[in-house]
Structures are given as structure tokens and as C-alpha cells.
Design a protein around this motif. Structure first.
Motif, mmCIF file in Angstrom:
data_model
loop_
_atom_site.group_PDB
_atom_site.id
_atom_site.type_symbol
_atom_site.label_atom_id
_atom_site.label_comp_id
_atom_site.label_asym_id
_atom_site.label_seq_id
_atom_site.Cartn_x
_atom_site.Cartn_y
_atom_site.Cartn_z
ATOM 1 N N HIS A 168 0.822 -1.213 0.000
ATOM 2 C CA HIS A 168 0.000 0.000 0.000
ATOM 3 C C HIS A 168 0.860 1.269 0.000
ATOM 4 O O HIS A 168 0.842 2.055 0.943
ATOM 5 N N VAL A 169 1.613 1.428 -1.101
ATOM 6 C CA VAL A 169 2.427 2.630 -1.271
ATOM 7 C C VAL A 169 2.232 3.140 -2.706
ATOM 8 O O VAL A 169 1.958 2.351 -3.619
ATOM 9 N N PRO A 170 2.362 4.452 -2.928
ATOM 10 C CA PRO A 170 2.231 4.982 -4.294
ATOM 11 C C PRO A 170 3.285 4.378 -5.217
ATOM 12 O O PRO A 170 4.427 4.128 -4.804
ATOM 13 N N LEU A 171 2.916 4.185 -6.469
ATOM 14 C CA LEU A 171 3.811 3.553 -7.437
ATOM 15 C C LEU A 171 5.117 4.329 -7.593
ATOM 16 O O LEU A 171 6.191 3.736 -7.743
ATOM 17 N N LYS A 172 5.044 5.669 -7.538
ATOM 18 C CA LYS A 172 6.249 6.492 -7.724
ATOM 19 C C LYS A 172 7.275 6.264 -6.620
ATOM 20 O O LYS A 172 8.466 6.552 -6.801
ATOM 21 N N ASP A 173 6.831 5.730 -5.457
ATOM 22 C CA ASP A 173 7.746 5.517 -4.340
ATOM 23 C C ASP A 173 8.394 4.131 -4.350
ATOM 24 O O ASP A 173 9.338 3.879 -3.592
ATOM 25 N N VAL A 174 7.893 3.246 -5.179
ATOM 26 C CA VAL A 174 8.356 1.851 -5.147
ATOM 27 C C VAL A 174 9.849 1.720 -5.447
ATOM 28 O O VAL A 174 10.578 1.056 -4.689
ATOM 29 N N PRO A 175 10.389 2.326 -6.528
ATOM 30 C CA PRO A 175 11.822 2.143 -6.812
ATOM 31 C C PRO A 175 12.730 2.572 -5.668
ATOM 32 O O PRO A 175 13.785 1.947 -5.438
ATOM 33 N N GLY A 176 12.344 3.621 -4.946
ATOM 34 C CA GLY A 176 13.168 4.090 -3.838
ATOM 35 C C GLY A 176 13.133 3.160 -2.635
ATOM 36 O O GLY A 176 14.049 3.183 -1.800
ATOM 37 N N TYR A 260 5.227 -22.554 -10.058
ATOM 38 C CA TYR A 260 5.939 -22.064 -8.877
ATOM 39 C C TYR A 260 5.082 -22.182 -7.612
ATOM 40 O O TYR A 260 3.866 -22.022 -7.657
ATOM 41 N N ASP A 261 5.754 -22.434 -6.502
ATOM 42 C CA ASP A 261 5.061 -22.517 -5.219
ATOM 43 C C ASP A 261 4.725 -21.135 -4.676
ATOM 44 O O ASP A 261 3.781 -20.975 -3.891
ATOM 45 N N GLY A 262 5.497 -20.144 -5.067
ATOM 46 C CA GLY A 262 5.250 -18.772 -4.643
ATOM 47 C C GLY A 262 5.837 -17.797 -5.636
ATOM 48 O O GLY A 262 6.829 -18.109 -6.307
ATOM 49 N N ILE A 263 5.216 -16.635 -5.755
ATOM 50 C CA ILE A 263 5.680 -15.591 -6.667
ATOM 51 C C ILE A 263 5.823 -14.302 -5.869
ATOM 52 O O ILE A 263 4.930 -13.948 -5.095
ATOM 53 N N LEU A 264 6.936 -13.607 -6.064
ATOM 54 C CA LEU A 264 7.146 -12.321 -5.404
ATOM 55 C C LEU A 264 7.039 -11.212 -6.434
ATOM 56 O O LEU A 264 7.873 -11.102 -7.338
ATOM 57 N N ALA A 265 5.999 -10.375 -6.301
ATOM 58 C CA ALA A 265 5.826 -9.207 -7.167
ATOM 59 C C ALA A 265 6.449 -8.001 -6.494
ATOM 60 O O ALA A 265 6.544 -7.933 -5.266
ATOM 61 N N MET A 266 6.859 -7.020 -7.297
ATOM 62 C CA MET A 266 7.530 -5.864 -6.742
ATOM 63 C C MET A 266 6.565 -4.804 -6.201
ATOM 64 O O MET A 266 6.923 -4.032 -5.320
ATOM 65 N N TYR A 267 5.339 -4.760 -6.727
ATOM 66 C CA TYR A 267 4.382 -3.763 -6.248
ATOM 67 C C TYR A 267 2.957 -4.302 -6.367
ATOM 68 O O TYR A 267 2.701 -5.339 -6.997
ATOM 69 N N HIS A 268 2.035 -3.598 -5.742
ATOM 70 C CA HIS A 268 0.659 -4.041 -5.538
ATOM 71 C C HIS A 268 -0.025 -4.531 -6.816
ATOM 72 O O HIS A 268 -0.395 -5.704 -6.950
ATOM 73 N N ASP A 269 -0.217 -3.638 -7.782
ATOM 74 C CA ASP A 269 -1.005 -3.998 -8.959
ATOM 75 C C ASP A 269 -0.284 -4.984 -9.871
ATOM 76 O O ASP A 269 -0.932 -5.733 -10.610
ATOM 77 N N GLN A 270 1.022 -5.019 -9.817
ATOM 78 C CA GLN A 270 1.756 -5.989 -10.633
ATOM 79 C C GLN A 270 1.326 -7.407 -10.274
ATOM 80 O O GLN A 270 1.157 -8.263 -11.154
ATOM 81 N N GLY A 271 1.173 -7.669 -8.988
ATOM 82 C CA GLY A 271 0.772 -9.003 -8.554
ATOM 83 C C GLY A 271 -0.719 -9.221 -8.554
ATOM 84 O O GLY A 271 -1.210 -10.277 -8.964
ATOM 85 N N LEU A 272 -1.472 -8.191 -8.134
ATOM 86 C CA LEU A 272 -2.896 -8.414 -7.896
ATOM 87 C C LEU A 272 -3.774 -8.299 -9.125
ATOM 88 O O LEU A 272 -4.871 -8.857 -9.155
ATOM 89 N N VAL A 273 -3.336 -7.577 -10.149
ATOM 90 C CA VAL A 273 -4.126 -7.546 -11.386
ATOM 91 C C VAL A 273 -4.208 -8.953 -11.978
ATOM 92 O O VAL A 273 -5.291 -9.442 -12.335
#
Length: 350
Positions: A168-176, A260-273
């Protein structure tokens, strides 16, 4: 004989679909064979939504404290004043206040070890701010309650488990936020949860890239080369089976997520869409990395259908089943660890 576990339930926003899906999920009395349900809420609210849902088999009784919960029936601990006004479909302070009071009571009993798990109904994160809820969601709230030692938001169904490095963070803040150390910690949390919570002894984990096409060898971004790949390599050095970085569109579109047994997405919508497109209303939200068990359905308050009797209780029921499975898996894992045989050198023969 296996001890019957107590599962706590929050009502969520009382003007959303939370109470209705809870009533529907618990209307099958066979659930009482596996757990003692305890709802932190209100008899009045449950009676209203029982009528809305048309579930005559939903039977419950008041309980003054968790210690006195009756294992033969659904228990209700009244944490909400009976004189509140229900306005289904309307976002207001009353809905937020009732949700917060229900959540606090359930969380306190969970931390005290009086319930074995808590299943939370949906809240309106923005609405909750007006009553002093200073978190971006349930995940952050329970992490705070556990001492801020780290957590991992995970969505799952029968086909996949998707964890989010950031949620639950804004997309612009994810890379930092992303760093080699940060990603490695999330991979470790996911690996540990798969082993302890889901009984996958040698899990295979896929890590997604941040940029389109996972950076395309640096053409579309350097985050993969600079932080994600080094984190994956360190996880591999720790004997974890980790692959990536992979492109999200290819993983979901090809169906390869099933490998895969588990997947790690880098941000919210990347995984949940991808997850919700494939499994809406049948998934579970699980907070990994906590010393206690918390799950929830994979949907929100859905004000647009609240009070109409058409909300689907399937995801809430799955959240309950997931909580029960995780409790059992954790107990089994720790019991086996405690009872494992430790090799000792044989005495030399004379």
C-alpha cells in the motif's frame, strides 16, 4: 484428540459487504466441527444482515468474553453499541468506528493468545483514517501490533500464491523502497512462510522484475541488474530455489505461474491484477511473517452491492479455511522440529 481452535472474525465496515459475506460463510453449521467461531461485533448488525442474506441456518449466541465461548455455536462478543444506525452502501464515520472497535477487540485477543487466528472483513482504508486508524491497511496494522518485525502481504488460491514486496504505497515511491537487502528479506519471508505455513518443504519461488519485460537487459531500466538480480543470487547462495527476474505479463499470460510454489511481485497492482483476473472472489489475503495468523477475503467493501443480498461469501469462507490450514501446518512444523532425531557419533567398537 485434536484441540478445537478458536477463530475470531471482525465485521469490517458495517455499511459494506463484510457482515453479509461473514453471515453467508458461517451459515454452514459443519464449520463447528473444525473451529469455534467468535465474531467481534453486534447482535443487531448480524440480525439485519442475516435477513438480507436470507440465511436461516446462521445461528449465534451472545458471549461476554472469549474465555466463555461456546464450542457448539457461533459466538458474538458485542463490541458495538446496539443503537447504531445501519446505512448499507454509504461511507460514513459510523461504519469506520464500528470497524475499528471490532478490529481492536479481535486483535487484542489474538495477541493475548486467546484466539488462534483472526479473519478480518473488509474496511475502507480512507474512511478509517477519520476515527484514528493510522495505517494504510490491515497488513500494516497487524505488523505494528506484532512489533514491526516485517511482514509479507500474500494473495492465494488453489493455483497460486502471490506475495508483494511493497503493497500500500504509491507507485512512484516503489523504486526508492526496493534495495538488495529489502528484496532478499522479502524472499526469505516468502520462503519461510511456504515451508512453515503451507508445508512446502522445498519451495520454488519466482521473482518478478520491476520494469517492462523485466528491464530487457538494461534497455528499459537498471533496477533488475542493480538490486533484484543480486538479491536473487544471495537467496540462491542460501540454498533457496529462486528464479527471475521474470516479466509479469508473460508469467500470467502463459500460465507458467502454475509452475511455482510462490511468486514475489515488486508492487501491488503488478501481482494483484493478474491474481484477481484469474481468481476474483475465490482467493484469500494472508499476512505472512507474523507470530500469529491473520487472513481476509480478497475483496473490498463493495458499497455498490452492500445490503442487496447478492454479495458472494466464497472468499470469506476460503479465508477461514486458510486460517485453519496455516494453524495446523505451523503446529505440525514446530512439533516435528522439536521431535526431530539428532545424529550422534557412534562409539568406537572395542
Amino acid at each position: 484428540m485434536e484441540k478445537k481452535m478458536k477463530i475470531g472474525f471482525t465485521l469490517g465496515d458495517i455499511n459494506g459487504v463484510g457482515p453479509e459475506v461473514l453471515v453467508k460463510a458461517l451459515s454452514d453449521h459443519r464449520i463447528l466441527q473444525y473451529c469455534t467461531p467468535v465474531i467481534y461485533g453486534s447482535n443487531k448488525i448480524l440480525a439485519y444482515y442475516k435477513k438480507v442474506a436470507g440465511t436461516e441456518h446462521f445461528k449465534y449466541a451472545s458471549c461476554d468474553a472469549i474465555e466463555n465461548a461456546n464450542p457448539k455455536i457461533i459466538n458474538v462478543i458485542n463490541t458495538i453499541h446496539e443503537d447504531i444506525e445501519l446505512t448499507p452502501g454509504i461511507e460514513n464515520e459510523t461504519g469506520a468506528r464500528c470497524a475499528f472497535d471490532s478490529l481492536e477487540a479481535a486483535a487484542n485477543d489474538l495477541i493475548a493468545g486467546k484466539v488462534d487466528a483472526v479473519v478480518t472483513a473488509p474496511i475502507n482504508k480512507h474512511n478509517m483514517q477519520r476515527v484514528g486508524f493510522q495505517f494504510n491497511g490491515h497488513t500494516e496494522y497487524f505488523d505494528y501490533k506484532a512489533g514491526n518485525n516485517g511482514n509479507l502481504m500474500m494473495l492465494m488460491n488453489d493455483q497460486m500464491r502471490i506475495a508483494l514486496a511493497t503493497h500500500h504505497v504509491p507507485l512512484k515511491d516503489v523504486p526508492g523502497i526496493l534495495s538488495e537487502e529489502f528484496i532478499l528479506k522479502k524472499i526469505d519471508l516468502l520462503h519461510r512462510s511456504l515451508v512453515e505455513d503451507f508445508a512446502v518443504m522445498r519451495p520454488v519461488i519466482a521473482v518478478l522484475g520491476l520494469n517492462p519485460h523485466a528491464g530487457d537487459n538494461g534497455l528499459l531500466g537498471s533496477d533488475e541488474a542493480e538490486v533484484i538480480i543480486p538479491a536473487i543470487q544471495k537467496a540462491q547462495d542460501k540454498k533457496m530455489l529462486v528464479v527471475g527476474p521474470l516479466a509479469a505479463d508473460g508469467l500470467f499470460g502463459s500460465g507458467n505461474y502454475k509452475q511455482y510454489d510462490g511468486i514475489l511481485a515488486m508492487y501491488h497492482d503488478q501481482g494483484l491484477v493478474g491474481f484477481k483476473a484469474l481468481s476474483f472472489n475465490s482467493g484469500t489475503n494472508f499476512t505472512a511473517g507474523l507470530p500469529f495468523v491473520r487472513t481476509s477475503p480478497d475483496h473490498g467493501t463493495a458499497y455498490d452491492i452492500a445490503g442487496k443480498g447478492i454479495a458472494d461469501g466464497g472468499s470469506m469462507l476460503q479465508a477461514l479455511y486458510t486460517a485453519i490450514d496455516v494453524i495446523r501446518n505451523r503446529e505440525r512444523y514446530h512439533t516435528e522440529r522439536e521431535n526431530r532425531l539428532i545424529p550422534t557419533p557412534l562409539r568406537s567398537e572395542k
